[in-house]
Scaffold this motif. Structure first.
Motif, mmCIF file in Angstrom:
data_model
loop_
_atom_site.group_PDB
_atom_site.id
_atom_site.type_symbol
_atom_site.label_atom_id
_atom_site.label_comp_id
_atom_site.label_asym_id
_atom_site.label_seq_id
_atom_site.Cartn_x
_atom_site.Cartn_y
_atom_site.Cartn_z
ATOM 1 N N LEU A 181 16.713 47.243 39.649
ATOM 2 C CA LEU A 181 16.456 47.967 38.398
ATOM 3 C C LEU A 181 15.291 48.940 38.559
ATOM 4 O O LEU A 181 15.335 50.057 38.022
ATOM 5 C CB LEU A 181 16.191 46.994 37.257
ATOM 6 N N HIS A 182 14.283 48.546 39.310
ATOM 7 C CA HIS A 182 13.166 49.453 39.582
ATOM 8 C C HIS A 182 13.666 50.690 40.336
ATOM 9 O O HIS A 182 13.273 51.817 40.022
ATOM 10 C CB HIS A 182 12.079 48.738 40.383
ATOM 11 N N LEU B 239 13.238 57.965 30.609
ATOM 12 C CA LEU B 239 13.069 59.037 29.629
ATOM 13 C C LEU B 239 11.662 59.018 29.040
ATOM 14 O O LEU B 239 11.015 60.064 28.908
ATOM 15 C CB LEU B 239 14.114 58.909 28.527
ATOM 16 N N ALA B 240 11.157 57.826 28.719
ATOM 17 C CA ALA B 240 9.796 57.710 28.184
ATOM 18 C C ALA B 240 8.778 58.201 29.214
ATOM 19 O O ALA B 240 7.831 58.923 28.867
ATOM 20 C CB ALA B 240 9.498 56.264 27.798
ATOM 21 N N ALA B 241 8.974 57.848 30.462
ATOM 22 C CA ALA B 241 8.057 58.288 31.518
ATOM 23 C C ALA B 241 8.137 59.806 31.706
ATOM 24 O O ALA B 241 7.122 60.467 31.942
ATOM 25 C CB ALA B 241 8.373 57.569 32.827
ATOM 26 N N ARG C 77 20.755 50.662 29.966
ATOM 27 C CA ARG C 77 20.250 51.512 28.879
ATOM 28 C C ARG C 77 18.721 51.462 28.829
ATOM 29 O O ARG C 77 18.057 52.474 28.629
ATOM 30 C CB ARG C 77 20.837 51.076 27.542
ATOM 31 N N LEU C 78 18.179 50.262 28.999
ATOM 32 C CA LEU C 78 16.724 50.124 29.001
ATOM 33 C C LEU C 78 16.098 50.884 30.167
ATOM 34 O O LEU C 78 15.057 51.528 29.994
ATOM 35 C CB LEU C 78 16.321 48.648 29.060
ATOM 36 N N THR C 79 16.707 50.827 31.345
ATOM 37 C CA THR C 79 16.132 51.548 32.489
ATOM 38 C C THR C 79 16.137 53.049 32.227
ATOM 39 O O THR C 79 15.175 53.739 32.558
ATOM 40 C CB THR C 79 16.863 51.236 33.811
ATOM 41 N N HIS C 80 17.210 53.544 31.608
ATOM 42 C CA HIS C 80 17.253 54.980 31.307
ATOM 43 C C HIS C 80 16.258 55.344 30.205
ATOM 44 O O HIS C 80 15.637 56.408 30.250
ATOM 45 C CB HIS C 80 18.665 55.421 30.945
ATOM 46 N N LEU D 176 3.359 54.613 33.707
ATOM 47 C CA LEU D 176 4.071 54.186 32.507
ATOM 48 C C LEU D 176 5.402 53.509 32.833
ATOM 49 O O LEU D 176 5.703 52.439 32.299
ATOM 50 C CB LEU D 176 4.301 55.365 31.555
ATOM 51 N N ALA D 177 6.209 54.102 33.686
ATOM 52 C CA ALA D 177 7.528 53.528 33.997
ATOM 53 C C ALA D 177 7.384 52.119 34.561
ATOM 54 O O ALA D 177 8.107 51.206 34.144
ATOM 55 C CB ALA D 177 8.292 54.423 34.965
#
Length: 179
Positions: free
Chosen positions: A86-87, A154-156, A147-150, A165-166
């Motif tokens: 996932l990372h 996106l937040a990063a 979805r959470l990884t994307h 942050l990521a």
């Protein structure tokens, strides 16, 4: 494919990779065509829309993530294998500004969305293994994790001033998965 068509195809892909990495996935397709030395009509003959071009550009990276998932299936710690993968998905998504947004909004029938099926299958294998080992909650689904990884990517992307942050968001998320 004729030799000249193959050359055009390969140049378009190479330039699209460069343009998307430099300017994001919303970059001008006309710019991609110009940099490849072809007209926009040639680009659209090879790639009928932006998602088809993006799918072709990201195919190699997706194949690398799929190969990595196959390697991790035999890792001694199933939970750590899932977290590692996932990372790597977050890292890949962060390579191209706008990729996560495009993936999250792609219609199920789009070329870009079709690359998600093997990713979900690879992730499901890792997730199921971690769940069977009792280290990841049984109610977790791979579609939610992807979805959470994307969303994290996106937040990063929206906070370039915070390079950690990521990793922080992914750690928080993944800690919530464990028993």
């Amino acid at each position: 494919m004729r030799a000249d068509a193959r050359r055009n195809h390969d140049r378009l892909l190479a330039e699209a990779r460069a343009v998307f990495a430099e300017h994001g996935t919303d970059a001008s397709l006309e710019d991609v065509a110009r940099r490849a030395g072809v007209g926009i009509g040639t680009l659209y003959r090879h790639f009928p829309n932006r998602h088809a071009l993006m799918s072709a550009v990201f195919e190699d990276a997706v194949n690398e993530l799929l190969a990595r998932a196959r390697e991790l299936r035999t890792a001694p710690d199933p939970c750590e294998a899932l977290l590692t993968w996932l990372h790597e998905v977050v890292t890949h998504a962060a390579t191209y500004r706008g990729l996560s947004k495009a993936l999250m909004s792609a219609s199920p029938a789009s070329a870009l969305s079709r690359c998600g099926t093997p990713m979900r299958e690879a992730g499901t294998t890792l997730l199921t293994r971690a769940q069977k080992a009792g280290t990841v909650r049984a109610d977790v689904q791979i579609t939610d994790l992807l979805r959470l990884t994307h969303a994290i990517a996106l937040a990063a992307e929206e906070s370039p001033e915070d390079p950690t942050l990521a990793d922080r968001l992914l750690s928080l998320t993944l800690n919530g998965l464990k028993h």
